[in-house]
Every structure is written in C-alpha cells, then in structure tokens.
Design an enzyme around this catalytic site. Structure first.
Site, PDB file in Angstrom:
ATOM      1  N   ASP A  43       4.963   2.029 110.437  1.00  0.00           N
ATOM      2  CA  ASP A  43       5.338   0.685 109.757  1.00  0.00           C
ATOM      3  C   ASP A  43       4.842  -0.574 110.596  1.00  0.00           C
ATOM      4  OD1 ASP A  43       6.084  -0.597 107.583  1.00  0.00           O
ATOM      5  OD2 ASP A  43       8.137  -0.890 108.170  1.00  0.00           O
ATOM      6  N   ASN A  51       2.041  -2.796 110.080  1.00  0.00           N
ATOM      7  CA  ASN A  51       0.913  -3.044 110.097  1.00  0.00           C
ATOM      8  C   ASN A  51       0.624  -4.667 109.435  1.00  0.00           C
ATOM      9  OD1 ASN A  51       0.030  -0.647 110.806  1.00  0.00           O
ATOM     10  ND2 ASN A  51      -0.743  -0.057 108.577  1.00  0.00           N
ATOM     11  N   ARG A  76       2.833  -7.114 109.070  1.00  0.00           N
ATOM     12  CA  ARG A  76       3.486  -8.192 110.358  1.00  0.00           C
ATOM     13  C   ARG A  76       2.657  -8.365 111.664  1.00  0.00           C
ATOM     14  NH1 ARG A  76       8.927  -5.426 110.297  1.00  0.00           N
ATOM     15  NH2 ARG A  76       7.725  -3.940 109.189  1.00  0.00           N
ATOM     16  N   TRP A  77       1.965  -7.180 111.879  1.00  0.00           N
ATOM     17  CA  TRP A  77       1.091  -7.071 113.200  1.00  0.00           C
ATOM     18  C   TRP A  77      -0.098  -8.232 112.847  1.00  0.00           C
ATOM     19  CZ3 TRP A  77      -4.395  -6.349 113.670  1.00  0.00           C
ATOM     20  CH2 TRP A  77      -4.486  -6.215 115.001  1.00  0.00           C
ATOM     21  N   HIS A  89      -3.995  -2.667 108.582  1.00  0.00           N
ATOM     22  CA  HIS A  89      -4.226  -1.465 108.178  1.00  0.00           C
ATOM     23  C   HIS A  89      -5.371  -0.807 108.915  1.00  0.00           C
ATOM     24  CE1 HIS A  89      -0.946  -2.174 105.375  1.00  0.00           C
ATOM     25  NE2 HIS A  89      -1.533  -2.595 104.500  1.00  0.00           N
ATOM     26  N   SER A  97       3.507   5.713 100.639  1.00  0.00           N
ATOM     27  CA  SER A  97       4.817   6.286  99.945  1.00  0.00           C
ATOM     28  C   SER A  97       4.609   6.245  98.425  1.00  0.00           C
ATOM     29  CB  SER A  97       6.037   5.558 100.367  1.00  0.00           C
ATOM     30  OG  SER A  97       5.975   4.102  99.795  1.00  0.00           O
ATOM     31  N   ARG A 128       2.654  -2.265  95.458  1.00  0.00           N
ATOM     32  CA  ARG A 128       2.001  -3.423  96.215  1.00  0.00           C
ATOM     33  C   ARG A 128       1.112  -4.174  95.392  1.00  0.00           C
ATOM     34  NH1 ARG A 128       1.999  -2.440 102.537  1.00  0.00           N
ATOM     35  NH2 ARG A 128       4.259  -1.631 102.587  1.00  0.00           N
ATOM     36  N   LEU A 143      -3.526  21.297 116.844  1.00  0.00           N
ATOM     37  CA  LEU A 143      -2.342  20.630 116.149  1.00  0.00           C
ATOM     38  C   LEU A 143      -2.669  20.698 114.681  1.00  0.00           C
ATOM     39  CD1 LEU A 143      -0.204  18.255 116.428  1.00  0.00           C
ATOM     40  CD2 LEU A 143      -2.313  16.790 116.186  1.00  0.00           C
ATOM     41  N   ARG A 190      15.358   2.413 108.340  1.00  0.00           N
ATOM     42  CA  ARG A 190      15.687   3.282 107.228  1.00  0.00           C
ATOM     43  C   ARG A 190      14.594   4.208 107.038  1.00  0.00           C
ATOM     44  NH1 ARG A 190      14.524  -2.160 104.901  1.00  0.00           N
ATOM     45  NH2 ARG A 190      12.243  -2.566 104.455  1.00  0.00           N
ATOM     46  N   GLU A 245      15.893  14.378 115.212  1.00  0.00           N
ATOM     47  CA  GLU A 245      16.453  13.250 116.090  1.00  0.00           C
ATOM     48  C   GLU A 245      15.783  12.116 115.540  1.00  0.00           C
ATOM     49  OE1 GLU A 245      18.799  13.335 118.261  1.00  0.00           O
ATOM     50  OE2 GLU A 245      19.247  15.225 117.946  1.00  0.00           O
TER      51      GLU A 245
HETATM   52  C1  IPE Z   1       7.068   3.179 104.522  1.00  0.00           C
HETATM   53  O1  IPE Z   1       6.962   1.708 104.788  1.00  0.00           O
HETATM   54  C2  IPE Z   1       5.996   3.953 103.806  1.00  0.00           C
HETATM   55  C3  IPE Z   1       4.885   3.853 104.689  1.00  0.00           C
HETATM   56  C4  IPE Z   1       4.822   3.681 106.159  1.00  0.00           C
HETATM   57  C5  IPE Z   1       3.678   4.640 104.389  1.00  0.00           C
HETATM   58  P1  IPE Z   1       7.186   0.730 103.829  1.00  0.00           P
HETATM   59  O2  IPE Z   1       7.004  -0.616 104.282  1.00  0.00           O
HETATM   60  O3  IPE Z   1       6.728   0.935 102.303  1.00  0.00           O
HETATM   61  O4  IPE Z   1       8.717   0.778 103.605  1.00  0.00           O
HETATM   62  P2  IPE Z   1      10.094  -0.157 103.147  1.00  0.00           P
HETATM   63  O5  IPE Z   1       9.121  -0.812 101.462  1.00  0.00           O
HETATM   64  O6  IPE Z   1       9.901  -1.539 104.191  1.00  0.00           O
HETATM   65  O7  IPE Z   1      11.010   0.590 103.018  1.00  0.00           O
HETATM   66  C1  IPE Z   2       2.664   0.213 107.080  1.00  0.00           C
HETATM   67  O1  IPE Z   2       2.657  -0.974 107.273  1.00  0.00           O
HETATM   68  C2  IPE Z   2       1.493   0.761 106.105  1.00  0.00           C
HETATM   69  C3  IPE Z   2       1.811   1.344 104.864  1.00  0.00           C
HETATM   70  C4  IPE Z   2       2.990   1.129 104.225  1.00  0.00           C
HETATM   71  C5  IPE Z   2       0.626   1.721 104.012  1.00  0.00           C
HETATM   72  P1  IPE Z   2       3.123  -2.128 106.307  1.00  0.00           P
HETATM   73  O2  IPE Z   2       1.932  -2.576 105.259  1.00  0.00           O
HETATM   74  O3  IPE Z   2       4.280  -1.791 105.563  1.00  0.00           O
HETATM   75  O4  IPE Z   2       3.317  -3.463 107.379  1.00  0.00           O
HETATM   76  P2  IPE Z   2       4.826  -4.353 107.029  1.00  0.00           P
HETATM   77  O5  IPE Z   2       6.055  -3.533 107.215  1.00  0.00           O
HETATM   78  O6  IPE Z   2       4.692  -5.136 105.990  1.00  0.00           O
HETATM   79  O7  IPE Z   2       4.665  -5.138 108.379  1.00  0.00           O
HETATM   80 MG    MG Z   3       6.226  -1.922 105.924  1.00  0.00          MG
END
Ligand code: IPE
Ligand code: IPE
Ligand code: MG
Length: 251
Positions: A24, A26, A28-29, A41, A69, A75, A135, A196, A209
C-alpha cells in the site's frame, strides 16, 4: 495439507516460511512527488521485483502479494484500467524471468471479472511455472478474504452435499480455500501506514505476526524487508500457550 494454526502447533523457523504483503501507499508516494497516482503503481512493480529476488535469496518459501482487492473496482475507471494494463504487461514481461529463476507463480482471487486476455495470460503463466520448486509467488488479484471463505464453503458443499446436514469442521473447509497449497503466513506486512487488513487473507491470518510500516510500497526496499523479518524474529509465537510452556518445548 499444511498444519493449521488452530488445529495443531505449526513449526516456527528463523526465516518466515510464508510472507504476505499488502503493498500500500503507491498513490501517496506519487502525490509526494507531484506525480499522477499511476506513477506510483508503475514504480511499485519495481519493488515487487526486488521483493521477489530478496525472498528467493533469503530462503522464504512463499511470498503472497495483494495487488488488487475485490473492493479496488470502486476506484475511478481510469485508475482501474491502468492497473489492469500494468498487471497484464507485468505478467507477460516477467514470466520468462520467473520461470528461469525457478519461481512458481499462482494467482488467487475471482477470475471472472478480468478480461479474457488477462485470464489467458494468468493461465499461461501458471502452467509455465507450475513445476518449479523455488519460491512460490502468489498474486492476490480481485481477491477478498470474505469471498475466499464464501467460495470455499460453496465448493466444499458441492463436493460433499452431506456436510450441509451433518455439519462440518475447519479441516473440511480448508482444502477449498484459495491458499490451500501453502502454509498459513508467518509474517504479514502492510506498507503505507494504515493499520488494517482490508479484506486480505482473513482466515489464513489467524496466528500470523503482523507488521505495519509507514514506508510507502515504492520505497520498501530490501533493507526495509529485512527489518520486518528482524522484527518477526523477536516475536514469541505462542499459539495460545503460555511463555513457560514454550520454554520447555522449543516449538
Ligand atoms: C489494500 O489497499 C489493497 C491492496 C494493496 C491491493 P487499499 O488502498 O485498497 O486499502 P484501503 O482502501 O485503504 O483499506
Ligand atoms: C496500493 O497503493 C496499490 C493498490 C491498491 C492497487 P494505493 O493505490 O492504495 O496507494 P494509496 O494508499 O492511495 O497511497
Ligand atoms: Mg491504499
């Protein structure tokens, strides 16, 4: 079948046998760099490559990555379509290298909502790498923990209709879960600062863990992964027992 953490006491090793990661942060980065979310991404795919290499070298048996997910369909359509394109391109581009490195690729999640092209590519990649013994890399795509449990229940009842009347146990259901081919994760990592589970491996994380880090996924390099493993090494995995019991029986 692997040992269930609730039915038996699993063996604990220094190096986690199975690491599961919510990749998670990407978006915000990218935002931090005044780039569009999708740039995050794209950069995230590089981190996947690095994590796969590191896990192979460290002797981790299973690496499971949450890529999309069941709720990520919510989105904006442009972002979903970019992610699908990236997924397909990565599948096609990386499979030869994965195969060469002895990595077995598996996909978990619903498949019926992907394009026929992606489905074909997934099936080809799985078939090509199926006999590899290094792996096991699992990509969770259109995956949801609740879907997994529901789906397993349906599959189980289809195969054993009598269980609907006699009742059933954990061991009856487990062979039908998406990750029945792997031990339960020893270490769960979530990057990006959220605390979460976001509908990831709900059943399988029973005694895993948990490790949360603020580092955004594109910045999660080998050193960061090793820090997570280091933290794991200091955990006392009791599986319901007392600390004293553990000292008399090492695992
Ligand atoms: C969880 O990240 C799913 C993946 C990393 C693929 P999200 O960014 O979708 O999760 P929420 O919405 O913040 O809980
Ligand atoms: C995780 O990064 C990648 C996917 C859920 C596909 P996010 O796209 O959720 O990045 P943030 O959480 O908005 O920074
Ligand atoms: Mg996210």
């Amino acid at each position: 079948m692997f040992k269930s953490s609730t039915q038996t006491i699993p063996t604990v090793n220094e190096v986690p046998c199975h690491i599961a990661i919510i990749m998670d942060g990407n978006g915000r980065w990218a935002k931090q760099r005044f780039l569009p979310r999708v740039a995050g991404h794209k950069q995230g795919v590089e981190t996947v490559r690095e994590a796969v290499k590191a896990c192979s070298e460290l002797g981790v048996g299973y690496l499971t990555l949450f890529a999309f997910s069941s709720e990520n369909w919510r989105r904006p359509p442009e972002e979903v379509s970019f992610l699908m394109g990236l997924f397909l391109a990565a599948l096609e581009r990386e499979v030869a290298k994965l195969d060469k490195n002895g990595i077995r690729l598996r996909l978990i999640g619903r498949r019926d909502r992907f394009s026929p092209e992606i489905i074909r590519s997934i099936e080809a990649a799985e078939a090509r790498t199926a006999a590899n013994s290094g792996l096991t890399l699992t990509i969770a795509a259109d995956y949801g923990g609740r879907w997994d449990i529901m789906n397993a229940t349906q599959l189980m009842l289809k195969a054993h209709p009598e269980l609907a009347t006699t009742g059933f146990e954990e061991a009856d259901l487990e062979p039908y879960l998406a990750m029945a081919y792997a031990p339960e994760p020893d270490l769960f990592i979530r990057t990006g600062g959220e605390g979460r589970v976001s509908n990831f491996l709900l059943w399988q994380l029973a005694y895993t863990e948990l490790y949360f880090t603020d580092t955004f996924w594109p910045d999660f390099n080998r050193t960061a992964l090793e820090a997570a493993i280091q933290s794991y090494r200091h955990r006392e995995r009791r599986f319901g027992r007392t600390s004293e019991q553990l000292k008399s029986t090492p695992c």
